[in-house]
Design an enzyme around this catalytic site. Structure first.
Site, mmCIF file in Angstrom:
data_model
loop_
_atom_site.group_PDB
_atom_site.id
_atom_site.type_symbol
_atom_site.label_atom_id
_atom_site.label_comp_id
_atom_site.label_asym_id
_atom_site.label_seq_id
_atom_site.Cartn_x
_atom_site.Cartn_y
_atom_site.Cartn_z
ATOM 1 N N LYS A 205 0.841 -1.205 0.000
ATOM 2 C CA LYS A 205 0.000 0.000 0.000
ATOM 3 C C LYS A 205 0.876 1.256 0.000
ATOM 4 C CE LYS A 205 -3.391 2.558 2.585
ATOM 5 N NZ LYS A 205 -4.292 2.693 3.709
ATOM 6 N N GLU A 211 10.415 -4.874 4.529
ATOM 7 C CA GLU A 211 10.453 -6.276 4.108
ATOM 8 C C GLU A 211 10.170 -6.403 2.608
ATOM 9 O OE1 GLU A 211 8.870 -5.030 6.706
ATOM 10 O OE2 GLU A 211 8.709 -6.455 8.357
ATOM 11 N N GLY A 266 -4.823 -1.181 4.944
ATOM 12 C CA GLY A 266 -4.016 -2.333 4.530
ATOM 13 C C GLY A 266 -4.708 -3.664 4.801
ATOM 14 N N LYS A 505 9.411 -0.648 13.975
ATOM 15 C CA LYS A 505 9.942 -0.362 12.630
ATOM 16 C C LYS A 505 11.088 0.630 12.721
ATOM 17 C CE LYS A 505 5.781 -0.612 9.728
ATOM 18 N NZ LYS A 505 4.908 0.206 8.879
HETATM 19 O O1 F6P Z 1 1.890 -4.065 9.932
HETATM 20 C C1 F6P Z 1 1.702 -2.745 9.589
HETATM 21 C C2 F6P Z 1 1.209 -2.591 8.176
HETATM 22 O O2 F6P Z 1 1.133 -1.232 7.906
HETATM 23 C C3 F6P Z 1 -0.121 -3.269 7.886
HETATM 24 O O3 F6P Z 1 -1.207 -2.528 8.282
HETATM 25 C C4 F6P Z 1 -0.038 -3.492 6.437
HETATM 26 O O4 F6P Z 1 -0.964 -4.431 6.003
HETATM 27 C C5 F6P Z 1 1.398 -3.956 6.309
HETATM 28 O O5 F6P Z 1 2.103 -3.172 7.249
HETATM 29 C C6 F6P Z 1 2.000 -3.816 4.957
HETATM 30 O O6 F6P Z 1 2.031 -2.480 4.527
HETATM 31 P P1 F6P Z 1 2.220 -2.108 3.013
HETATM 32 O O7 F6P Z 1 1.113 -2.717 2.241
HETATM 33 O O8 F6P Z 1 2.191 -0.610 2.980
HETATM 34 O O9 F6P Z 1 3.549 -2.650 2.568
#
Ligand code: F6P
Length: 538
Positions: A205, A211, A266, A505
């Site tokens: 998102k 990661e 998300g 984080k």
């Molecule tokens: O764990 C935190 C979070 O922001 C979730 O809400 C989300 O689904 C996940 O990390 C992945 O985030 P992104 O889709 O922005 O990589």
């Protein structure tokens, strides 16, 4: 400052009711037709909550609590696009992602339903091309392996759905989900993959998640190292993101970016472009059937009276168990192998949404919020953690999720599965007292008897799906989404932010070098000790 829900007369009434509530066994005895009054159905889903430790008075008071907390008005505010995620000043409109084609929804001056359908069309065009072998890799061969790189909501939803919908999958497409920054995850996925026929779907998102970006970068290097000319890398990478600019900067061709919007959280994003891997795996038609099932549940949630409203009832059962019976955990037991990832999916949905300890106004709550959720597919769970569910000193309610009509044609299997499911909830509810044990085991020593006793009185609900289809899966997920929302309204918390993941984080960023010079004097002795123990200075 608003009065805390826990200081309202209704809350006190419910507390009193909880101390006086008969056991589940007594409830069944006093109400032989209990199933009729403690079950409801909609959208091909039956909710049997007769095995909850709940009587009519408690149920009526819980419904009154929902009204007191203005569940209907808050629900309408969500569907209308008000910025109910007030800490991020965002609307919460995942429900717009599943509006049928042709329906308009205006938000901030734009018909966002039309934009949603434009992206759905983009997803259809692309997934059709890949599935029909028209989308070619750098050497001119069609795609055979798809690797979804994403984490949290950008992984769990599509992964759970693809496993559940595997019977509709295209046999010549292999699909992997890589989420962990642990390089073993990507390495294992790529072990047998051929670069020339591999497509990476980078799902993020924000397009800033460490990661995902690390995995995507390594995947890109893997492609280049295996002969993919850099100008052809566009054939092998697509991105799903609200941050089109960051995706383009990463090197993904603008045409290969499938956008979505900040008003889709998300963990609520499986209905958006994040569902591309589902469309690739089972086809756009099936993906859209899933959206239709969720939409049906949206309508039910908006229109059904609270007494018959599945998400509201499920939410109230949770509130009853957590806040009044003091049962803080929830086990999810899908009796269907293809729903094996549902507990993991619901873990994020419930715990990231409602794992909060301050009210919307920022006051510390003096009551428990989200359940501690875990689970495993039945019957596997029976041979793992169910011992504790039956005889443990801690009582943990269970949601049994089961499908009425899904016989794979192997004689005996489905019968055994369903019989086990119903047997477990019966055993948890009614147990087996010492008199029964004595009668069943004549001559057994008195000392052994307590070990064979099942106290029972362990609440559960059974969620019975007519069939497992894209549509019913959509309805089931939407059911849990709305349940979580209703609970957040009752607890007066914001279900749609997740500030709790930020501290870890940013500390990880500080520690990333893992070098001795990263050890700052003001670090705690544990962190210092662990960093030094890595012996990175050699
Ligand atoms: O764990 C935190 C979070 O922001 C979730 O809400 C989300 O689904 C996940 O990390 C992945 O985030 P992104 O889709 O922005 O990589």
């Amino acid at each position: 400052m608003a009065t805390s829900v826990s200081h309202t007369p209704l809350w006190c009434l419910l507390q009193q009711r909880a101390t006086n509530t008969p056991s589940i066994k007594e409830l069944f005895k006093s109400e032989p037709q209990r199933f009729n009054h403690f079950s409801a159905s909609a959208c091909g889903i039956l909710l049997d909550y007769s095995k909850q430790r709940l009587d009519t008075t408690a149920k009526l008071n819980l419904l009154a609590l929902a009204r007191q907390q203005k569940v209907e008005a808050r629900r309408d505010a969500m569907f209308a696009g008000e910025a109910i995620n007030h800490t991020e000043n965002r609307a919460v409109l995942h429900t717009v992602l599943r509006l049928p084609k042709g329906e308009a929804f205006h938000h901030q001056g734009e018909n966002i339903a039309a934009s949603v359908h434009a992206v759905l069309q983009q997803m259809r065009t692309f997934s059709d091309a890949v599935r029909e072998g028209r989308w070619l890799g750098f050497s001119g061969k069609p795609i055979r392996t798809i690797v979804n790189i994403g984490i949290g909501g950008s992984d769990l939803g599509p992964q759970m759905a693809c496993i559940a919908l595997a019977p509709w999958s295209q046999k010549n497409l292999l699909l992997h989900f890589v989420s962990n920054v642990d390089g073993r995850h990507l390495t294992d996925a790529l072990k047998n993959a051929e670069p020339e026929t591999t497509l990476f779907v980078v799902a993020s998102k924000t397009f800033s998640t460490m990661e995902t970006l690390t995995n995507a970068q390594t995947a890109r290097e893997w492609m280049l190292a295996h002969g993919c000319p850099s100008e052809q890398i566009r054939q092998h990478f697509v991105a799903l993101s609200t941050n089109v600019e960051a995706a383009s900067k990463f090197g993904i061709a603008p045409d290969n970016v499938f956008p979505f919007w900040n008003w889709a959280g998300g963990r609520y994003s499986v209905w958006s472009a994040i569902g591309l891997s589902i469309a690739l795996y089972v086809g756009a038609d099936k993906f859209e059937e899933m959206l239709a099932g969720a939409h049906e549940m949206d309508l039910h949630f908006q229109q059904a009276p609270l007494e018959q409203n599945l998400p509201v009832l499920m939410a109230l059962l949770g509130v009853w168990n957590i806040n009044f019976l003091g049962l803080q955990a929830l086990s999810i037991a899908p009796y269907h192998q293809r729903m094996a990832r549902l507990p993991a999916y619901l873990q994020q949905l419930e715990m990231e949404s409602n794992g909060k300890s301050v009210t919307r106004e920022g006051q510390r709550v003096d009551y428990a919020t989200s359940p501690i959720l875990f689970g495993e597919a039945g019957t596997n769970g029976q041979h793992a953690y169910f011992q504790l569910l039956h005889q443990g000193a801690t009582i943990i309610p269970t949601d049994f999720i089961v499908v009425a009509d899904d016989d794979v044609g192997l004689p005996g299997h489905n019968q055994a599965l369903l019989a086990n499911c119903f047997a477990q909830s019966k055993a948890m509810a009614l147990g087996k007292d010492i008199t029964q044990v004595r009668a069943e085991l004549p001559g057994v020593s008195e000392a052994l008897l307590p070990h064979r006793v099942f106290e029972g009185n362990r609440p559960s609900s059974t969620v019975l799906l007519d069939v497992l289809s894209p549509k019913s899966l959509g309805a089931l997920i939407a059911l849990y989404e709305h349940k979580v929302f209703v609970q957040s309204v009752i607890w007066d918390i914001n279900a749609f932010d997740q500030w709790g993941v930020e501290l870890g984080k940013s500390l990880a960023q500080q520690l990333i070098s893992l070098k001795p010079e990263a050890v700052k004097e003001d670090y705690d002795s544990s962190t210092k000790g662990l960093l030094r123990a890595l012996k990175r200075d050699k």
